[in-house]
Scaffold this active site. Structure first.
Site, mmCIF file in Angstrom:
data_model
loop_
_atom_site.group_PDB
_atom_site.id
_atom_site.type_symbol
_atom_site.label_atom_id
_atom_site.label_comp_id
_atom_site.label_asym_id
_atom_site.label_seq_id
_atom_site.Cartn_x
_atom_site.Cartn_y
_atom_site.Cartn_z
ATOM 1 N N LYS A 37 0.798 -1.380 -0.076
ATOM 2 C CA LYS A 37 -0.041 -0.035 -0.011
ATOM 3 C C LYS A 37 0.995 1.191 0.065
ATOM 4 O O LYS A 37 0.790 2.171 -0.958
ATOM 5 C CB LYS A 37 -0.752 0.042 1.304
ATOM 6 C CG LYS A 37 -1.985 -1.449 1.359
ATOM 7 C CD LYS A 37 -2.750 -1.089 2.435
ATOM 8 C CE LYS A 37 -2.116 -1.166 3.670
ATOM 9 N NZ LYS A 37 -1.604 -2.345 4.063
ATOM 10 N N ARG A 80 11.726 -5.324 5.120
ATOM 11 C CA ARG A 80 11.566 -3.936 4.769
ATOM 12 C C ARG A 80 12.195 -3.038 5.571
ATOM 13 O O ARG A 80 12.573 -3.245 6.912
ATOM 14 C CB ARG A 80 9.914 -3.698 5.338
ATOM 15 C CG ARG A 80 9.750 -2.095 5.378
ATOM 16 C CD ARG A 80 8.309 -1.918 5.128
ATOM 17 N NE ARG A 80 7.541 -2.401 6.288
ATOM 18 C CZ ARG A 80 6.103 -2.558 6.245
ATOM 19 N NH1 ARG A 80 5.428 -2.083 5.433
ATOM 20 N NH2 ARG A 80 5.580 -3.013 7.311
ATOM 21 N N ARG A 130 11.166 -1.243 11.090
ATOM 22 C CA ARG A 130 10.057 -0.931 11.722
ATOM 23 C C ARG A 130 9.656 -1.723 13.086
ATOM 24 O O ARG A 130 10.182 -3.068 12.994
ATOM 25 C CB ARG A 130 8.683 -1.018 11.021
ATOM 26 C CG ARG A 130 8.181 0.483 10.688
ATOM 27 C CD ARG A 130 6.980 0.282 9.788
ATOM 28 N NE ARG A 130 5.855 -0.437 10.204
ATOM 29 C CZ ARG A 130 4.800 -0.521 9.421
ATOM 30 N NH1 ARG A 130 4.590 0.175 8.302
ATOM 31 N NH2 ARG A 130 3.743 -1.028 9.817
ATOM 32 N N ARG A 132 -0.541 -8.816 13.373
ATOM 33 C CA ARG A 132 -1.195 -7.839 12.448
ATOM 34 C C ARG A 132 -1.949 -8.607 11.513
ATOM 35 O O ARG A 132 -3.111 -8.177 11.010
ATOM 36 C CB ARG A 132 -0.121 -6.949 12.027
ATOM 37 C CG ARG A 132 0.666 -6.097 12.914
ATOM 38 C CD ARG A 132 1.842 -5.486 12.484
ATOM 39 N NE ARG A 132 1.992 -4.815 11.181
ATOM 40 C CZ ARG A 132 2.874 -4.707 10.487
ATOM 41 N NH1 ARG A 132 4.123 -4.814 10.554
ATOM 42 N NH2 ARG A 132 2.810 -3.935 9.180
#
Ligand code: AP5
Ligand code: MG
Ligand code: ZN
Length: 215
Positions: free
Chosen positions: A14, A128, A161, A172
């Site tokens: 996203k 990431r 993160r 999540r």
């Protein structure tokens, strides 16, 4: 007037796709996760509250999140519409948003749902890296930062993160299945949802999104 929603599970791309799409639509990119992380960096009360949920992979309470979106939508640059990334992600958030827009004589314009199979998600998220300053997103394999490990957009440090550790990612995914999937299902009954295959290169996926929205 464009109010476009970008859906997809954690790690579906996203944020990666949102910058170019927001540019093409000429509306601001509003990512609730990014706004919470900004508060977290600035050490505000809201940031501390959000962190207690984010670190567990749970959704921040709806009232808090909707208040945050209401104030963002009140800013001047949002008058012509926004591209939402990661909002709404529960059924109450969806109905709050529909009501809030209706109160201003507006409605949702389009919904894009990025589909990525579960088995690819974990690799995307554990690889990431995120810029500590501007929020730009990288991946150690598919979209690496500069050779010295800094952000190619603003030159700041990139880090992992806190909620990208494997155990938190699993929670999540559970929150997505329990709360966001039903939200998307309800949305399908009222608005056309463009399901877009999120597997492929970043530019291939971008092409599919632009194609689905006839941009
Ligand atoms: P949020 O920040 O929104 O996280 P998320 O929805 O879990 O999604 P991500 O940002 O992890 O993934 P993404 O889809 O943006 O993927 P990305 O482009 O980075 O939310 C975090 C937390 O905040 C929530 O858990 C919750 O606590 C709270 N929160 C936020 N909104 C809330 C709300 N509305 N209500 C309540 N709480 C809320 O891509 C992932 C990786 O894959 C990157 O490394 C990227 O480089 C790579 N990649 C992207 N595209 C490709 C491709 N095509 N091929 C290969 N790799 C790719
Ligand atoms: Mg994101
Ligand atoms: Zn940066």
């Amino acid at each position: 007037m464009m109010f476009v929603l970008l859906f997809g599970p954690p790690g579906s791309g996203k944020g990666t796709q949102a910058s170019a799409l927001a540019g093409r639509l000429a509306v601001p990119h509003v990512a609730t996760g990014d706004i919470f992380r900004k508060h977290l960096r600035e050490g505000t009360d809201l940031g501390r509250l959000a962190r207690s949920y984010m670190d567990k992979g749970q959704l921040v309470p709806d009232l808090v999140t909707c208040d945050l979106v209401a104030s963002r939508l009140g800013e001047a640059d949002a008058a012509g519409g926004v591209l939402f990334d990661g909002f709404p992600r529960s059924v109450p958030q969806l109905y709050w948003l529909i009501g809030h827009l209706a109160g201003k004589g507006r409605a949702l314009s389009a919904v894009v749902n990025l589909r990525v199979p579960d088995e690819l998600i974990l690799g995307r998220m554990t690889g990431r890296r995120t810029c500590t300053n501007c929020g730009a997103t990288y991946h150690v394999v598919s979209a690496p930062p500069a050779a010295d490990g800094t952000c190619t957009r603003c030159g700041s440090a990139v880090t992992q993160r806190r909620d990208d550790q494997e155990e938190v990612v699993r929670d999540r995914l559970v929150a997505y299945a329990d709360q966001t999937f039903p939200c998307l299902a309800q949305l399908r009954d009222r608005t056309p949802v463009h399901d877009v295959d999120g597997v492929g290169s970043i530019s291939e996926v971008q092409g599919r999104i632009f194609g689905a929205l006839a941009l």
